[in-house]
Design an enzyme around this catalytic site. Sequence first.
Site, PDB file in Angstrom:
ATOM      1  N   ARG A  70     -45.639  31.392  37.147  1.00  0.00           N
ATOM      2  CA  ARG A  70     -45.036  31.231  38.549  1.00  0.00           C
ATOM      3  C   ARG A  70     -45.531  32.568  39.510  1.00  0.00           C
ATOM      4  O   ARG A  70     -45.615  32.275  40.690  1.00  0.00           O
ATOM      5  CB  ARG A  70     -43.659  31.933  38.579  1.00  0.00           C
ATOM      6  CG  ARG A  70     -42.707  30.668  37.671  1.00  0.00           C
ATOM      7  CD  ARG A  70     -41.230  31.144  37.743  1.00  0.00           C
ATOM      8  NE  ARG A  70     -40.741  31.548  38.759  1.00  0.00           N
ATOM      9  CZ  ARG A  70     -40.135  30.744  39.782  1.00  0.00           C
ATOM     10  NH1 ARG A  70     -40.362  29.465  39.271  1.00  0.00           N
ATOM     11  NH2 ARG A  70     -39.637  30.937  40.872  1.00  0.00           N
ATOM     12  N   PRO A  99     -39.809  41.548  18.065  1.00  0.00           N
ATOM     13  CA  PRO A  99     -38.651  42.448  18.657  1.00  0.00           C
ATOM     14  C   PRO A  99     -39.200  43.834  18.730  1.00  0.00           C
ATOM     15  O   PRO A  99     -38.437  44.568  19.088  1.00  0.00           O
ATOM     16  CB  PRO A  99     -37.627  42.109  17.549  1.00  0.00           C
ATOM     17  CG  PRO A  99     -38.144  41.314  16.724  1.00  0.00           C
ATOM     18  CD  PRO A  99     -39.565  40.642  16.993  1.00  0.00           C
TER      19      PRO A  99
HETATM   20  N1  ADE Z   1     -39.693  37.491  17.651  1.00  0.00           N
HETATM   21  C1  ADE Z   1     -38.302  37.586  17.214  1.00  0.00           C
HETATM   22  N2  ADE Z   1     -37.595  37.912  18.164  1.00  0.00           N
HETATM   23  C2  ADE Z   1     -38.184  38.220  19.303  1.00  0.00           C
HETATM   24  C3  ADE Z   1     -37.905  38.907  20.454  1.00  0.00           C
HETATM   25  N3  ADE Z   1     -36.871  39.354  20.878  1.00  0.00           N
HETATM   26  N4  ADE Z   1     -39.008  39.032  21.416  1.00  0.00           N
HETATM   27  C4  ADE Z   1     -40.169  38.842  21.112  1.00  0.00           C
HETATM   28  N5  ADE Z   1     -40.578  38.325  19.812  1.00  0.00           N
HETATM   29  C5  ADE Z   1     -39.750  37.969  18.868  1.00  0.00           C
END
Ligand code: ADE
Length: 251
Positions: free
Chosen positions: A154, A89
């Site tokens: 894709r 994240p």
């Molecule tokens: N791991 C946990 N949440 C995530 C997200 N939003 N994007 C990428 N990896 C993650």
Amino acid sequence: MQFDIVTIFPRMIEAALADGIVARALQRDLLRVKVRDLREFTDDRHRTVDDVPYGGGPGMVLKPEPIFRAVDAIAKEGGAPQAVVLVSPHGRRFTQTEAARLAGLSRVTILCGRYEGIDDRVREGLATEEVSIGDYVLSGGELPALVIVDTVARLIPGVVGDEDSVADDSFSRGLLDFPHFTRPAEFRDLKVPDVLVSGHHGEIRKWRKRQALELTLDRRPDLLVDAELDVEEQEILRELMEQKGVAHGRD
Ligand code: ADE
């Protein structure tokens, strides 16, 4: 193109790749995905992939050594990957533009962390980039890895039957896609727009452009700032904005 995905849940990845367009691409060898079970790169009897955090606190942290070994093994097999993507994240937001960039590479490794933690030396000393699929928290990197593989697949020529359908996809030119209909022309008092049944190709093309622009203007006006519009689309957008009393943001 080949993806190598390093994960503690290989079955989660394999199950998702077993059906649909990506499965067909794999069968036709337009794309390769090798799933690497992180436990295969451990060196203890219990195949330990995590440990308690230094400094204390709840949860466990994925150990660095098995992850570094997994990437060493991938590099030994086919040469160093062009990108080692850590999904997290904290990463840069994944977009259609990012997907197109990855689709131009031939070997991409994706490292799936667990949200609770991954030793930061993986980010510092192994990953070449960090990617997030959105501002929300998943429990691990497997779903983000699958999102990346699907989106990139894709864009590989031949993977989607009709190349035009990829060109029209939402976001591909910075616009949302126009609405689609199939038979019957009328269903429970819901009608297909007359123009689509008319067979007038010129009118249909224009209607679709207008719909895509109107949808984008209503739902995601932010996309219009960078959208690539032809002259006709620019004219339609001007009309729509005038009708709706929206200020001209692109001029
Ligand atoms: N791991 C946990 N949440 C995530 C997200 N939003 N994007 C990428 N990896 C993650």
